[in-house]
Motif scaffolding. Structure first.
Motif: not given
Length: 171
Positions: A43-48, A16-21
């Motif tokens: 091939x992909x690097x994401x934050x949710x 939550x923190x990384x995605x929101x801030x």
């Protein structure tokens, strides 16, 4: 030592923190560093955020659309109410690989007694292995130190790569 050379990997951070801030994602960055150090191609690097359906949708896309060999998740595997990564993973996988998180919990609990609170799971969707890692850099490093020696063989089996019967895959 076996490597992950040529293996296609994605890293998905659930926070939550990384995605929101937009705060720096140290766990995901470390997972990427360790995977590339072992020869893998990211091939992909994401934050949710911690959203079960969004996580499941992304995991399906990695396996079904990108057809990656390995998906590593970081975060959302503890016992807090918002920790839904294992449930999202279970929504997606077709077969479980319980030995991977069991081994990691067993070995890392000697270093960090709270490691037993991790609910991370591992499973297979198609030919993609999905593994839930802890959400902190120390946990990511400890789990990957345990799992890296067996991942090349596991991924070779999933890819149905030929090898002499009864011998581990060591590129």
């Amino acid at each position: 030592m076996a490597t992950l050379t040529g293996r296609r990997v994605t890293v998905l951070t659930l926070s939550q923190t990384v995605a929101a801030t937009g705060r720096q994602d140290l766990s995901g960055e470390l997972a990427v560093e360790l995977m590339t150090g072992a020869g893998a191609q990211i091939v992909a690097r994401d934050v949710l955020p911690d959203d079960r359906e969004a996580i499941a949708t992304r995991l399906r896309a990695y396996a079904d659309d990108l057809k990656v060999d390995l998906v590593l998740t970081t975060g959302g595997s503890g016992i807090a109410a918002r920790d839904v990564t294992p449930e999202a993973t279970l929504d997606v996988v077709e077969r479980l690989v319980p030995g991977l998180p069991e081994l990691a919990r067993q070995r890392t609990s000697a270093l960090t007694p709270l490691a037993v609170l991790s609910r991370g799971v591992a499973g297979i969707r198609g030919r993609t292995l999905i593994v839930n890692l802890p959400g902190n850099p120390k946990g990511v490093r400890e789990w990957l130190e345990v799992l890296l020696p067996v991942l090349p063989h596991a991924l070779a089996l999933l890819a149905d790569e030929p090898r002499p019967w009864g011998t581990p895959h060591t590129p």
